[in-house]
Design a protein around this motif. Structure first.
Motif, PDB file in Angstrom:
ATOM      1  N   PHE A  85       0.802  -1.224   0.000  1.00  0.00           N
ATOM      2  CA  PHE A  85       0.000   0.000   0.000  1.00  0.00           C
ATOM      3  C   PHE A  85       0.839   1.281   0.000  1.00  0.00           C
ATOM      4  O   PHE A  85       0.288   2.354  -0.222  1.00  0.00           O
ATOM      5  CB  PHE A  85      -0.992   0.040   1.179  1.00  0.00           C
ATOM      6  N   ASN A  86       2.149   1.190   0.233  1.00  0.00           N
ATOM      7  CA  ASN A  86       2.942   2.418   0.323  1.00  0.00           C
ATOM      8  C   ASN A  86       3.204   3.057  -1.034  1.00  0.00           C
ATOM      9  O   ASN A  86       3.586   4.226  -1.104  1.00  0.00           O
ATOM     10  CB  ASN A  86       4.278   2.141   1.010  1.00  0.00           C
ATOM     11  N   THR A  87       2.991   2.323  -2.115  1.00  0.00           N
ATOM     12  CA  THR A  87       3.244   2.913  -3.439  1.00  0.00           C
ATOM     13  C   THR A  87       2.052   3.713  -3.949  1.00  0.00           C
ATOM     14  O   THR A  87       2.167   4.412  -4.960  1.00  0.00           O
ATOM     15  CB  THR A  87       3.576   1.818  -4.478  1.00  0.00           C
ATOM     16  N   HIS A 144     -12.319  -1.021 -11.674  1.00  0.00           N
ATOM     17  CA  HIS A 144     -12.681  -0.005 -12.658  1.00  0.00           C
ATOM     18  C   HIS A 144     -13.136  -0.716 -13.933  1.00  0.00           C
ATOM     19  O   HIS A 144     -12.816  -1.884 -14.141  1.00  0.00           O
ATOM     20  CB  HIS A 144     -11.488   0.909 -12.964  1.00  0.00           C
ATOM     21  N   THR A 145     -13.834   0.012 -14.777  1.00  0.00           N
ATOM     22  CA  THR A 145     -14.274  -0.599 -16.029  1.00  0.00           C
ATOM     23  C   THR A 145     -13.073  -1.008 -16.875  1.00  0.00           C
ATOM     24  O   THR A 145     -13.142  -1.951 -17.652  1.00  0.00           O
ATOM     25  CB  THR A 145     -15.156   0.379 -16.819  1.00  0.00           C
ATOM     26  N   GLU A 146     -11.952  -0.304 -16.726  1.00  0.00           N
ATOM     27  CA  GLU A 146     -10.761  -0.617 -17.510  1.00  0.00           C
ATOM     28  C   GLU A 146      -9.908  -1.716 -16.883  1.00  0.00           C
ATOM     29  O   GLU A 146      -8.972  -2.216 -17.504  1.00  0.00           O
ATOM     30  CB  GLU A 146      -9.886   0.634 -17.684  1.00  0.00           C
ATOM     31  N   GLY A 147     -10.175  -2.068 -15.623  1.00  0.00           N
ATOM     32  CA  GLY A 147      -9.372  -3.074 -14.948  1.00  0.00           C
ATOM     33  C   GLY A 147      -9.316  -2.820 -13.454  1.00  0.00           C
ATOM     34  O   GLY A 147     -10.082  -2.027 -12.916  1.00  0.00           O
ATOM     35  N   ARG A 148      -8.390  -3.514 -12.781  1.00  0.00           N
ATOM     36  CA  ARG A 148      -8.271  -3.386 -11.329  1.00  0.00           C
ATOM     37  C   ARG A 148      -6.966  -2.682 -10.962  1.00  0.00           C
ATOM     38  O   ARG A 148      -5.942  -2.825 -11.625  1.00  0.00           O
ATOM     39  CB  ARG A 148      -8.314  -4.761 -10.663  1.00  0.00           C
ATOM     40  N   GLN A 149      -7.024  -1.929  -9.867  1.00  0.00           N
ATOM     41  CA  GLN A 149      -5.864  -1.189  -9.372  1.00  0.00           C
ATOM     42  C   GLN A 149      -4.735  -2.148  -8.983  1.00  0.00           C
ATOM     43  O   GLN A 149      -4.924  -3.054  -8.175  1.00  0.00           O
ATOM     44  CB  GLN A 149      -6.271  -0.361  -8.149  1.00  0.00           C
ATOM     45  N   LEU A 150      -3.561  -1.967  -9.578  1.00  0.00           N
ATOM     46  CA  LEU A 150      -2.402  -2.767  -9.197  1.00  0.00           C
ATOM     47  C   LEU A 150      -2.007  -2.449  -7.761  1.00  0.00           C
ATOM     48  O   LEU A 150      -2.016  -1.290  -7.339  1.00  0.00           O
ATOM     49  CB  LEU A 150      -1.209  -2.469 -10.109  1.00  0.00           C
ATOM     50  N   LEU A 151      -1.646  -3.481  -7.017  1.00  0.00           N
ATOM     51  CA  LEU A 151      -1.179  -3.322  -5.648  1.00  0.00           C
ATOM     52  C   LEU A 151       0.079  -4.168  -5.471  1.00  0.00           C
ATOM     53  O   LEU A 151       0.014  -5.396  -5.435  1.00  0.00           O
ATOM     54  CB  LEU A 151      -2.259  -3.771  -4.659  1.00  0.00           C
ATOM     55  N   PHE A 152       1.215  -3.498  -5.399  1.00  0.00           N
ATOM     56  CA  PHE A 152       2.486  -4.194  -5.230  1.00  0.00           C
ATOM     57  C   PHE A 152       2.681  -4.560  -3.757  1.00  0.00           C
ATOM     58  O   PHE A 152       2.266  -3.831  -2.854  1.00  0.00           O
ATOM     59  CB  PHE A 152       3.641  -3.315  -5.705  1.00  0.00           C
ATOM     60  N   TYR A 153       3.331  -5.696  -3.535  1.00  0.00           N
ATOM     61  CA  TYR A 153       3.648  -6.089  -2.170  1.00  0.00           C
ATOM     62  C   TYR A 153       4.971  -6.844  -2.180  1.00  0.00           C
ATOM     63  O   TYR A 153       5.405  -7.374  -3.219  1.00  0.00           O
ATOM     64  CB  TYR A 153       2.526  -6.939  -1.553  1.00  0.00           C
ATOM     65  N   ALA A 154       5.617  -6.898  -1.024  1.00  0.00           N
ATOM     66  CA  ALA A 154       6.902  -7.582  -0.896  1.00  0.00           C
ATOM     67  C   ALA A 154       6.983  -8.208   0.485  1.00  0.00           C
ATOM     68  O   ALA A 154       6.309  -7.775   1.423  1.00  0.00           O
ATOM     69  CB  ALA A 154       8.056  -6.597  -1.105  1.00  0.00           C
ATOM     70  N   GLY A 155       7.839  -9.222   0.606  1.00  0.00           N
ATOM     71  CA  GLY A 155       8.018  -9.868   1.900  1.00  0.00           C
ATOM     72  C   GLY A 155       8.968 -11.039   1.797  1.00  0.00           C
ATOM     73  O   GLY A 155       9.285 -11.509   0.698  1.00  0.00           O
ATOM     74  N   ASP A 156       9.408 -11.521   2.947  1.00  0.00           N
ATOM     75  CA  ASP A 156      10.346 -12.638   2.982  1.00  0.00           C
ATOM     76  C   ASP A 156       9.671 -13.967   3.308  1.00  0.00           C
ATOM     77  O   ASP A 156      10.296 -15.018   3.190  1.00  0.00           O
ATOM     78  CB  ASP A 156      11.444 -12.365   4.026  1.00  0.00           C
ATOM     79  N   ASP A 197      14.769  -6.496  -1.775  1.00  0.00           N
ATOM     80  CA  ASP A 197      14.744  -6.176  -3.205  1.00  0.00           C
ATOM     81  C   ASP A 197      13.423  -5.528  -3.613  1.00  0.00           C
ATOM     82  O   ASP A 197      13.414  -4.492  -4.273  1.00  0.00           O
ATOM     83  CB  ASP A 197      14.990  -7.446  -4.021  1.00  0.00           C
ATOM     84  N   GLY A 198      12.317  -6.144  -3.213  1.00  0.00           N
ATOM     85  CA  GLY A 198      11.025  -5.548  -3.522  1.00  0.00           C
ATOM     86  C   GLY A 198      10.812  -4.248  -2.785  1.00  0.00           C
ATOM     87  O   GLY A 198      10.275  -3.284  -3.336  1.00  0.00           O
ATOM     88  N   GLY A 199      11.240  -4.218  -1.520  1.00  0.00           N
ATOM     89  CA  GLY A 199      11.104  -2.991  -0.741  1.00  0.00           C
ATOM     90  C   GLY A 199      11.860  -1.828  -1.361  1.00  0.00           C
ATOM     91  O   GLY A 199      11.394  -0.687  -1.348  1.00  0.00           O
ATOM     92  N   GLY A 205      11.399   6.894  -4.344  1.00  0.00           N
ATOM     93  CA  GLY A 205      12.578   6.931  -5.196  1.00  0.00           C
ATOM     94  C   GLY A 205      12.725   5.681  -6.036  1.00  0.00           C
ATOM     95  O   GLY A 205      13.467   5.673  -7.023  1.00  0.00           O
ATOM     96  N   GLY A 206      12.029   4.602  -5.663  1.00  0.00           N
ATOM     97  CA  GLY A 206      12.064   3.365  -6.432  1.00  0.00           C
ATOM     98  C   GLY A 206      11.118   3.427  -7.619  1.00  0.00           C
ATOM     99  O   GLY A 206      10.200   4.257  -7.657  1.00  0.00           O
ATOM    100  N   PRO A 207      11.303   2.561  -8.585  1.00  0.00           N
ATOM    101  CA  PRO A 207      10.508   2.630  -9.824  1.00  0.00           C
ATOM    102  C   PRO A 207       9.023   2.318  -9.634  1.00  0.00           C
ATOM    103  O   PRO A 207       8.212   2.668 -10.501  1.00  0.00           O
ATOM    104  CB  PRO A 207      11.175   1.596 -10.742  1.00  0.00           C
ATOM    105  N   LEU A 208       8.638   1.663  -8.535  1.00  0.00           N
ATOM    106  CA  LEU A 208       7.225   1.350  -8.313  1.00  0.00           C
ATOM    107  C   LEU A 208       6.524   2.380  -7.441  1.00  0.00           C
ATOM    108  O   LEU A 208       5.294   2.346  -7.317  1.00  0.00           O
ATOM    109  CB  LEU A 208       7.077  -0.032  -7.668  1.00  0.00           C
ATOM    110  N   SER A 209       7.280   3.292  -6.860  1.00  0.00           N
ATOM    111  CA  SER A 209       6.686   4.292  -5.982  1.00  0.00           C
ATOM    112  C   SER A 209       5.784   5.225  -6.772  1.00  0.00           C
ATOM    113  O   SER A 209       6.168   5.762  -7.815  1.00  0.00           O
ATOM    114  CB  SER A 209       7.788   5.112  -5.288  1.00  0.00           C
TER     115      SER A 209
END
Length: 198
Positions: free
Chosen positions: A125-127, A139-151, A178-180, A186-190
């Protein structure tokens, strides 16, 4: 599965709203005490309740939603985690102290994991800006992407199932390090807001 929030601001209320709509019980907490949350839980409905941080942290899945400078205090003194899932939604802004570099770790969630021994930490949820979390992820166009990371793979699988049921399109970004790193500011998914077409 029941849920709790440590912190009860905009992000916590947005997540709690989705969980309540899906029929789950949620205990919200903040640093000022349950009495200050009566209006919030009344608005969310009967599946939402206000509790202490200890009570919220006893849930099967707990969302850490405080501002970055309050992370240490928010996690201090909580009961043993005993393998419960802690979803870290926080962001370490460069203007906020302590910085990740000051902490001697590579990602903010590694710091969170260090402060919550026994918890299975998932970063998520932080991104997303709060308005994208609060809105209907479908949404009619699709669903909101939600990135997650963990060990912990099992914890990530449980989170994936919950997020998918809430209507998000969850995407595993890898480990906390890596995912974090990809997800933190500053990361590409933020702040990457995109929809998965289905």
């Amino acid at each position: 599965m029941n849920f709790g929030t440590i912190g009860a601001g905009t992000v916590a209320q947005a997540i709690a709203g989705h969980l309540v709509t899906a029929g789950h019980k949620v205990t919200l907490s903040n640093s000022r005490g349950p009495d200050t949350l009566l209006n919030v839980v009344t608005r969310l409905g009967p599946l939402a309740s206000a509790g202490t941080a200890d009570e919220a942290a006893a849930a099967d899945m707990v969302f850490l939603t405080v501002m970055w400078p309050q992370v240490g205090d928010a996690l201090a003194g909580l009961p043993e985690w005993d393998g419960r899932i802690l979803v870290d939604t926080t962001n370490n802004l460069e203007s906020m102290l302590p910085t990740v570099t000051d902490l001697g770790v590579e990602t903010a969630s590694e710091f969170v994991a260090d402060r919550a021994p026994g918890a299975r930490v998932v970063k998520a949820f932080n991104t997303l800006y709060a308005q994208y979390i609060a809105a209907d992820p479908r949404h009619t166009e699709g669903r909101q992407l939600l990135f997650y990371a963990g060990d912990d793979e099992a914890a990530k699988a449980d989170f994936h199932t919950v997020a998918d049921a809430l209507g998000f399109a969850p995407v595993d970004a890898g480990t906390l390090r890596d995912g974090g790193r990809l997800m933190q500011i500053g990361g590409p998914l933020s702040a990457l807001h995109a929809l998965r077409q289905e």
